[in-house]
Design an enzyme around this catalytic site. Structure first.
Site: not given
Ligand code: SP5
Ligand code: ZN
Length: 349
Positions: A165, A201
């Site tokens: 991320h 994710h």
């Protein structure tokens, strides 16, 4: 019979990054990204014949990190972490520099500036965070270097904290520095690199870093951002920047996706990887696709990870696995073993 092993790299310095809570929906909730995740995998692999893990004791220099990340962000991470006292609790951003014409995108107050780079409330910083984060990047970097110098067919960077991320100048979602990107950047010495991101994710940071790079393919399978974190990216129409058109693939999947459906998506993705014809493959591996993961919604079983490993191994491209998420800590060793056994069982030189 050739002995089939995987070269695993780890550091002990991840243990000094230990946030306890995460701030979501006005509540302090459990911080699932805990030391036990890596400890469990190491202990478990130690009881198999799959690996003799290598402990990384060095730390890479900031110059290595700023090949991928904005210098100002890295200096800031270091300064903020070092400004926190040993006995002080973890701190969180509370003001974010959104893209308004009125926004002074870089504030001057040290804590107030947190929201210049951090895009959510899920990347707390404490005194130990900086050292842990650098050790995690080092594990990826050393793994990539040895992968090249020893012509390995597989290696596993047991990184913690995770990294996917974190983008060139942003971080969040338990991630601070993009370990997979640091590894992939090194592996470019061998030729074009493909990264596949199998964390639950979307790997928004990795996608952003290589968005305009035609030498690095990025593909991700993940919970659809229409309902799942990180919401702002991971849609199927994100296919790469104009300099790297069609080198980015997102496959968003619905809640409760089964192993069978997941493996079909993976087969599609691997077909594209194969067409890209990379010299090496980086797998950002997250076990938060496991059915019993506390934050994921997919339905994968332990045997599905072996099938994933086999599908990847059948490509016949030397592969560096980089640890991302996966929060059912007590199961991670078993899931990792299943993946690695699958890969090693089918890989042919
Ligand atoms: C590396 C990585 O996997 N980062 C993940 C960050 C996910 N943040 C979203 C967490 C939302 C947790 N919601 C829990 C609901 C449980 N029912
Ligand atoms: Zn994840």
């Amino acid at each position: 019979m050739i002995e089939r092993k995987i070269q695993v790299f780890f550091s002990d310095l991840h243990k000094i990054h230990v946030p306890i809570t995460v701030f979501i929906n006005g509540r302090l909730e459990t911080y699932w990204e805990v030391p036990k995740r890596v400890i469990n995998i190491l202990e478990h692999l130690g009881n198999t014949n799959l690996s003799s893990p290598i402990k990384v004791e060095t730390l890479i220099s900031i110059d290595e990190i700023t090949k991928i990340h904005d210098n100002n962000m890295i200096n800031y991470l270091q300064a903020l972490s070092k400004s926190i006292m040993l006995d002080q609790e973890y701190i969180y951003p509370s003001v974010f520099a959104i893209k308004s014409p009125m926004s002074r995108l870089s504030a001057t107050h040290l804590e107030g500036r947190y929201g210049t780079y951090c895009f959510d409330t899920e990347a707390p910083i404490g005194r130990g965070t900086w050292t842990s984060v650098i050790s995690s990047a080092t594990v990826a970097s050393v793994a990539a270097s040895q992968f090249i110098s020893e012509q390995l067919i597989s290696a596993y960077a047991l990184c913690r904290p995770p990294g996917h991320h974190a983008g060139s100048s942003f971080f969040g979602g338990y991630c601070y520095i993009n370990n997979a990107a640091i590894a992939a950047n090194k592996l470019l010495d061998l030729g074009n690199v493909a990264i596949i991101d199998l964390d639950y994710h979307h790997g928004n940071g990795t996608q952003e870093i290589f968005w305009q790079n035609p030498k690095v393919f990025f593909g991700s399978i993940h919970g659809d951002p229409q309902f799942e974190y990180p919401y702002y990216s991971g849609y199927a129409d994100e296919v790469g920047g104009y300099k790297a058109y069609n080198t980015n693939i997102n496959i968003p999947l619905p809640r409760h996706t089964s192993g069978e459906k997941y493996l079909c998506a993976l087969a599609d993705l691997l077909q594209s990887v194969s067409e890209f014809n990379p010299a090496s493959l980086v797998v950002s591996i997250g076990f938060d696709t496991y059915y019993d993961d506390p934050i994921g919604s997919f339905q994968l079983t332990i045997d599905d990870y072996s099938r994933i490993g086999k599908s990847i191994g059948q490509l016949g491209v030397p592969t560096l696995f980089v640890q991302e998420g996966g929060y059912k800590a007590s199961m991670l060793g078993k899931l990792c073993e299943s993946l690695v056994r699958g890969y090693l069982a089918v890989y042919r030189v």
